[in-house]
Design a protein around this motif. Structure first.
Motif, short mmCIF file in Angstrom:
data_model
loop_
_atom_site.label_atom_id
_atom_site.label_comp_id
_atom_site.label_asym_id
_atom_site.label_seq_id
_atom_site.Cartn_x
_atom_site.Cartn_y
_atom_site.Cartn_z
N SER A 168 0.83 -1.21 0.00
CA SER A 168 0.00 0.00 0.00
C SER A 168 0.86 1.25 0.00
CB SER A 168 -0.90 0.02 1.24
OG SER A 168 -1.78 -1.08 1.25
N LEU A 169 0.30 2.32 -0.53
CA LEU A 169 0.91 3.64 -0.48
C LEU A 169 -0.20 4.66 -0.27
CD1 LEU A 169 3.49 3.77 -3.44
CD2 LEU A 169 4.03 3.91 -1.01
N ARG B 36 -9.83 -0.81 -4.54
CA ARG B 36 -8.44 -0.83 -4.05
C ARG B 36 -7.97 0.57 -3.63
NH1 ARG B 36 -4.39 -2.00 -7.45
NH2 ARG B 36 -5.48 -1.24 -9.32
N PHE B 37 -8.42 1.61 -4.33
CA PHE B 37 -7.99 2.98 -4.05
C PHE B 37 -9.13 3.76 -3.41
CE2 PHE B 37 -4.57 3.45 -7.65
CZ PHE B 37 -3.98 2.27 -7.22
N THR B 38 -8.75 4.70 -2.56
CA THR B 38 -9.73 5.59 -1.94
C THR B 38 -9.21 7.02 -1.99
OG1 THR B 38 -10.44 3.84 -0.42
CG2 THR B 38 -11.05 6.10 0.14
N ILE B 39 -10.03 7.91 -2.52
CA ILE B 39 -9.68 9.33 -2.55
C ILE B 39 -10.40 10.03 -1.40
CG2 ILE B 39 -11.56 9.92 -4.16
CD1 ILE B 39 -9.64 12.01 -5.41
N TYR C 19 -5.94 13.30 -0.73
CA TYR C 19 -5.19 12.07 -0.52
C TYR C 19 -5.66 10.98 -1.49
CZ TYR C 19 -4.44 14.48 3.93
OH TYR C 19 -4.14 15.41 4.88
N LEU C 20 -4.77 10.04 -1.72
CA LEU C 20 -5.12 8.84 -2.46
C LEU C 20 -4.51 7.65 -1.73
CD1 LEU C 20 -6.58 7.77 -5.02
CD2 LEU C 20 -4.32 7.73 -6.12
N GLN C 21 -5.37 6.87 -1.09
CA GLN C 21 -4.93 5.65 -0.43
C GLN C 21 -4.97 4.53 -1.45
OE1 GLN C 21 -3.82 5.07 2.81
NE2 GLN C 21 -3.36 3.01 2.03
N MET C 22 -3.84 3.89 -1.66
CA MET C 22 -3.73 2.84 -2.68
C MET C 22 -3.36 1.53 -1.99
SD MET C 22 -1.79 4.93 -5.72
CE MET C 22 -0.22 4.98 -4.84
N THR D 98 4.23 12.45 -8.75
CA THR D 98 5.08 11.62 -7.91
C THR D 98 5.11 10.22 -8.51
OG1 THR D 98 5.50 10.87 -5.64
CG2 THR D 98 3.19 11.00 -6.32
N GLN D 99 6.28 9.63 -8.56
CA GLN D 99 6.45 8.32 -9.21
C GLN D 99 6.01 7.20 -8.27
OE1 GLN D 99 7.74 7.45 -12.46
NE2 GLN D 99 6.94 5.43 -11.84
N VAL D 100 5.20 6.31 -8.80
CA VAL D 100 4.83 5.08 -8.10
C VAL D 100 5.30 3.92 -8.96
CG1 VAL D 100 2.93 3.63 -7.31
CG2 VAL D 100 2.86 6.11 -6.92
N THR D 101 6.11 3.07 -8.37
CA THR D 101 6.62 1.89 -9.08
C THR D 101 6.28 0.66 -8.25
OG1 THR D 101 8.45 3.17 -10.01
CG2 THR D 101 8.62 0.77 -10.10
N VAL D 102 5.60 -0.29 -8.89
CA VAL D 102 5.18 -1.51 -8.22
C VAL D 102 5.89 -2.68 -8.89
CG1 VAL D 102 3.24 -2.92 -7.46
CG2 VAL D 102 2.94 -0.46 -7.76
N SER D 103 6.69 -3.38 -8.12
CA SER D 103 7.41 -4.52 -8.67
C SER D 103 6.63 -5.80 -8.42
CB SER D 103 8.80 -4.62 -8.04
OG SER D 103 8.70 -4.85 -6.65
N SER D 104 6.82 -6.76 -9.30
CA SER D 104 6.08 -8.03 -9.18
C SER D 104 6.85 -9.04 -8.34
CB SER D 104 5.82 -8.60 -10.58
OG SER D 104 7.05 -8.79 -11.25
#
Length: 124
Positions: free
Chosen positions: A17-18, A67-70, A80-83, A118-124
């Motif tokens: 989560s972010l 999955r996301f909440t603004i 805000y964005l809760q991911m 802002t960069q969001v990077t999600v690795s598998s």
């Protein structure tokens, strides 16, 4: 000078989560809708979520529903964005934007102030 400054991005693993924040300065946006958009390399900017001026109405892209909440705090001039349950396909630069009107909108043309992202990077 009006500024929208995003924070909270980073490199995470799938399933993590972010929480992104967008702080506005230079004027108040308590009467404006706010939105989060994202842009992945080689792709067009797309809406992620939007929220009306008082938080009473929200919009989510199908790909992030559940999955996301603004949310927003008008006293802090911040959105805000809760991911949660992040996926590799969520990797992108995330931008917040302030709307021209009151209602949550998925159209980029309904927003006239944009943050740098802002960069969001999600690795598998």
């Amino acid at each position: 000078q009006v500024q929208l400054v995003e924070s909270g991005g980073g490199l995470v693993q799938a399933g993590d989560s972010l929480r992104l924040s967008c702080a506005a300065s230079g004027r108040t946006f308590s009467s404006n809708a706010m939105g989060w958009f994202r842009q992945a390399p080689g792709k067009e900017r797309e809406v992620v979520a939007a929220i009306s001026w008082n938080g009473g109405s929200t919009y989510y892209a199908d790909s992030v529903k559940g999955r996301f909440t603004i949310s927003r705090d008008n006293a802090k001039n911040t959105v805000y964005l809760q991911m949660n349950s992040l996926k590799p396909e969520d990797t992108a630069v995330y931008h917040c934007a302030a709307g021209v009107g009151w209602t949550a909108s998925r159209r980029t043309s309904d927003y006239d102030y944009w943050g740098q992202g802002t960069q969001v990077t999600v690795s598998s």
